[in-house]
Design a protein around this motif. Sequence first.
Motif, PDB file in Angstrom:
ATOM      1  N   SER A  16       2.974   6.698   5.079  1.00 47.33           N
ATOM      2  CA  SER A  16       3.906   6.580   4.404  1.00 47.33           C
ATOM      3  C   SER A  16       4.876   5.312   4.480  1.00 47.33           C
ATOM      4  CB  SER A  16       5.070   7.581   5.341  1.00 47.33           C
ATOM      5  OG  SER A  16       5.243   7.107   6.462  1.00 47.33           O
ATOM      6  N   GLU A  17       4.342   4.530   5.240  1.00 46.48           N
ATOM      7  CA  GLU A  17       4.673   2.970   5.574  1.00 46.48           C
ATOM      8  C   GLU A  17       4.690   2.214   3.748  1.00 46.48           C
ATOM      9  OE1 GLU A  17       7.199   1.510   7.242  1.00 46.48           O
ATOM     10  OE2 GLU A  17       7.286   2.854   7.899  1.00 46.48           O
ATOM     11  N   LEU A  18       3.573   2.538   3.497  1.00 39.83           N
ATOM     12  CA  LEU A  18       3.479   2.062   1.719  1.00 39.83           C
ATOM     13  C   LEU A  18       4.396   2.331   0.396  1.00 39.83           C
ATOM     14  CD1 LEU A  18      -0.316   3.030   1.158  1.00 39.83           C
ATOM     15  CD2 LEU A  18       0.223   0.405   2.300  1.00 39.83           C
ATOM     16  N   ASP A  22       1.439   1.517  -4.406  1.00 35.87           N
ATOM     17  CA  ASP A  22       0.800   1.244  -3.643  1.00 35.87           C
ATOM     18  C   ASP A  22      -0.391   2.747  -3.588  1.00 35.87           C
ATOM     19  OD1 ASP A  22       0.887  -1.524  -3.719  1.00 35.87           O
ATOM     20  OD2 ASP A  22       1.715  -1.377  -1.586  1.00 35.87           O
ATOM     21  N   GLN A  23       0.302   3.695  -3.334  1.00 36.24           N
ATOM     22  CA  GLN A  23       0.147   5.110  -3.159  1.00 36.24           C
ATOM     23  C   GLN A  23      -0.646   5.761  -4.158  1.00 36.24           C
ATOM     24  OE1 GLN A  23       3.505   7.612  -1.295  1.00 36.24           O
ATOM     25  NE2 GLN A  23       3.423   6.535   0.601  1.00 36.24           N
ATOM     26  N   ASP A  24       0.390   5.626  -5.205  1.00 38.09           N
ATOM     27  CA  ASP A  24      -0.331   5.531  -6.195  1.00 38.09           C
ATOM     28  C   ASP A  24      -1.768   5.016  -6.619  1.00 38.09           C
ATOM     29  OD1 ASP A  24      -0.452   7.962  -8.450  1.00 38.09           O
ATOM     30  OD2 ASP A  24       0.183   5.736  -9.795  1.00 38.09           O
ATOM     31  N   ALA A  57      -2.908  -3.656  -1.516  1.00 37.10           N
ATOM     32  CA  ALA A  57      -3.116  -1.941  -0.951  1.00 37.10           C
ATOM     33  C   ALA A  57      -3.260  -1.888   0.488  1.00 37.10           C
ATOM     34  CB  ALA A  57      -2.535  -0.610  -2.363  1.00 37.10           C
ATOM     35  N   LEU A  58      -4.811  -2.099  -0.173  1.00 38.90           N
ATOM     36  CA  LEU A  58      -5.620  -1.417   1.384  1.00 38.90           C
ATOM     37  C   LEU A  58      -5.981  -2.571   2.343  1.00 38.90           C
ATOM     38  CD1 LEU A  58      -9.357  -0.582  -0.992  1.00 38.90           C
ATOM     39  CD2 LEU A  58      -8.015   0.445   0.981  1.00 38.90           C
ATOM     40  N   VAL A  59      -4.824  -3.558   2.119  1.00 36.43           N
ATOM     41  CA  VAL A  59      -5.063  -4.296   3.165  1.00 36.43           C
ATOM     42  C   VAL A  59      -3.608  -3.873   4.357  1.00 36.43           C
ATOM     43  CG1 VAL A  59      -4.305  -6.472   4.211  1.00 36.43           C
ATOM     44  CG2 VAL A  59      -5.656  -6.432   2.390  1.00 36.43           C
ATOM     45  N   LYS A  60      -2.295  -3.400   2.966  1.00 41.86           N
ATOM     46  CA  LYS A  60      -1.037  -3.419   3.667  1.00 41.86           C
ATOM     47  C   LYS A  60      -2.050  -2.458   4.336  1.00 41.86           C
ATOM     48  CE  LYS A  60       1.515  -4.672  -0.048  1.00 41.86           C
ATOM     49  NZ  LYS A  60       2.151  -4.424  -1.205  1.00 41.86           N
ATOM     50  N   LEU A  61      -2.489  -1.440   3.598  1.00 38.47           N
ATOM     51  CA  LEU A  61      -2.765   0.567   5.006  1.00 38.47           C
ATOM     52  C   LEU A  61      -3.637  -0.076   5.810  1.00 38.47           C
ATOM     53  CD1 LEU A  61      -2.592   3.289   4.894  1.00 38.47           C
ATOM     54  CD2 LEU A  61      -4.694   3.028   3.515  1.00 38.47           C
ATOM     55  N   ARG A  62      -3.989  -0.751   5.925  1.00 42.92           N
ATOM     56  CA  ARG A  62      -4.492  -1.235   7.129  1.00 42.92           C
ATOM     57  C   ARG A  62      -4.181  -1.961   8.502  1.00 42.92           C
ATOM     58  NH1 ARG A  62      -8.278  -6.609   6.347  1.00 42.92           N
ATOM     59  NH2 ARG A  62      -5.985  -7.228   6.746  1.00 42.92           N
TER      60      ARG A  62
END
Length: 85
Positions: A16-18, A22-24, A57-62
Amino acid sequence: EEREDLLDRHLQAAWSELDLGDQDLLLRRFAQNETYDEIGAPLELSREGVRLRVRIALVKLRDEVRRQARFANEEFNRRQRQQKA
């Protein structure tokens, strides 16, 4: 609350922080298995542009998952100590 429940809650918090864009991107790439070209066409982005945005987006999620995992672990350990006291 079990460790798995805590982790699930914190993983949901990380997602939910993304931002929605980025989620899409991540959902389209990995859940819907769309190619970079398919994702990029309506956005008027090149394959490389989409690939870069997905990577970011993957880096942010990680990073957010790591942060949330620390919170979950601290919370679990605190509860364990309280139960022993």
